[in-house]
Design a protein around this motif. Sequence first.
Motif, short mmCIF file in Angstrom:
data_model
loop_
_atom_site.label_atom_id
_atom_site.label_comp_id
_atom_site.label_asym_id
_atom_site.label_seq_id
_atom_site.Cartn_x
_atom_site.Cartn_y
_atom_site.Cartn_z
N LEU A 1 0.82 -1.21 0.00
CA LEU A 1 0.00 0.00 0.00
C LEU A 1 0.86 1.26 0.00
O LEU A 1 0.70 2.14 -0.86
CB LEU A 1 -0.93 0.00 1.21
CG LEU A 1 -1.79 1.26 1.39
CD1 LEU A 1 -2.69 1.48 0.18
CD2 LEU A 1 -2.61 1.17 2.67
N LEU A 2 1.77 1.36 0.96
CA LEU A 2 2.58 2.58 1.07
C LEU A 2 3.58 2.69 -0.08
O LEU A 2 3.87 3.80 -0.54
CB LEU A 2 3.31 2.59 2.42
CG LEU A 2 2.42 2.62 3.66
CD1 LEU A 2 3.27 2.72 4.93
CD2 LEU A 2 1.43 3.78 3.59
N GLY A 3 4.09 1.55 -0.54
CA GLY A 3 5.01 1.58 -1.68
C GLY A 3 4.32 2.06 -2.94
O GLY A 3 4.87 2.87 -3.70
N CYS A 4 3.10 1.59 -3.18
CA CYS A 4 2.34 2.05 -4.34
C CYS A 4 2.02 3.53 -4.23
O CYS A 4 2.11 4.27 -5.23
CB CYS A 4 1.05 1.25 -4.47
SG CYS A 4 1.29 -0.48 -4.99
N LEU A 5 1.66 3.99 -3.04
CA LEU A 5 1.38 5.41 -2.85
C LEU A 5 2.64 6.25 -3.09
O LEU A 5 2.57 7.33 -3.70
CB LEU A 5 0.86 5.66 -1.44
CG LEU A 5 -0.57 5.19 -1.15
CD1 LEU A 5 -0.89 5.35 0.33
CD2 LEU A 5 -1.57 5.97 -1.99
N VAL B 1 -6.12 2.78 -6.89
CA VAL B 1 -6.84 1.51 -6.85
C VAL B 1 -6.30 0.54 -7.89
O VAL B 1 -6.04 -0.63 -7.60
CB VAL B 1 -8.35 1.75 -7.06
CG1 VAL B 1 -9.09 0.43 -7.25
CG2 VAL B 1 -8.94 2.51 -5.87
N VAL B 2 -6.12 1.01 -9.12
CA VAL B 2 -5.67 0.14 -10.20
C VAL B 2 -4.26 -0.37 -9.93
O VAL B 2 -3.99 -1.57 -10.04
CB VAL B 2 -5.75 0.87 -11.55
CG1 VAL B 2 -5.09 0.04 -12.65
CG2 VAL B 2 -7.20 1.15 -11.92
N PHE B 3 -3.35 0.53 -9.58
CA PHE B 3 -1.96 0.12 -9.37
C PHE B 3 -1.84 -0.81 -8.18
O PHE B 3 -1.15 -1.84 -8.24
CB PHE B 3 -1.07 1.35 -9.20
CG PHE B 3 0.39 1.01 -9.08
CD1 PHE B 3 1.00 0.15 -9.98
CD2 PHE B 3 1.16 1.55 -8.06
CE1 PHE B 3 2.35 -0.16 -9.87
CE2 PHE B 3 2.50 1.25 -7.95
CZ PHE B 3 3.10 0.39 -8.86
N LEU C 1 2.11 -0.23 -13.64
CA LEU C 1 3.00 0.87 -14.00
C LEU C 1 2.57 1.48 -15.34
O LEU C 1 2.60 2.71 -15.50
CB LEU C 1 4.43 0.38 -14.09
CG LEU C 1 5.48 1.42 -14.46
CD1 LEU C 1 5.61 2.47 -13.35
CD2 LEU C 1 6.84 0.76 -14.72
N GLY C 2 2.19 0.63 -16.29
CA GLY C 2 1.70 1.14 -17.56
C GLY C 2 0.50 2.04 -17.39
O GLY C 2 0.39 3.10 -18.02
#
Length: 215
Positions: A116-120, A141-143, A199-200
């Motif tokens: 969660l935090l890494g994606c943010l 949400v998607v990532f 990422l895309g």
Amino acid sequence: MTEPNSAARPVVLRQPWRSMLLGALGFTGVSLAAFAVWAWGGGWFQGRGGEPARYAAIAAVFLLLGGPLLQFLVHGPRRWIRFHQVFTLAFLAYSVVWSGCWFTLGFGWGEWLGALLGCLALLTVTSWYFQSWDRWTMAVVVFFALHTAGYFAGGRAMYQLWEWSRMVPVPPPFDPSQWRTLAKLSWGLFYGLGFGAGLGYVLESRQPHRHGFPQ
């Protein structure tokens, strides 16, 4: 009749599916190369920095190979340089946050909180770089969904193949060490597919086409 001014034409955002597909394919190649460090060279790091050094080496592979295989996700001129700039900053932020959660909390909470935090962190850096904060919630949400699905599917595949390496007799066509190597690479495969697709989507949605990048 005169041709309308192209600068005044409304710009239609491209659909993200092409970028998601190309991201998944490209990042899977990068991910398999990075996880190969663990699969074939993991033992080398014992006494040479241990797990932190191995994580750093894997991150280095991601950063070095990301450009050649993923630069096309950035539109417009000088995309190689611009991709390296945004990807290096964003992936380092993601890696530091994820690793911090993992080394602090370990399996379970460390993985989920790191995801969660890494994606943010990655999304924040990417949005800042392109100065585009539109559709922020959808991008999160998607990532997060694609990244986390790939990560845990890879973990599930790895443990299943690892169990096969312990069976007696060992299922053909591999011996136990080969099954264990394949198990580690399977995690890289699924992680690459999920992270790359996410990422895309992120890069496609963060790039403001009003800057004049070609459609």
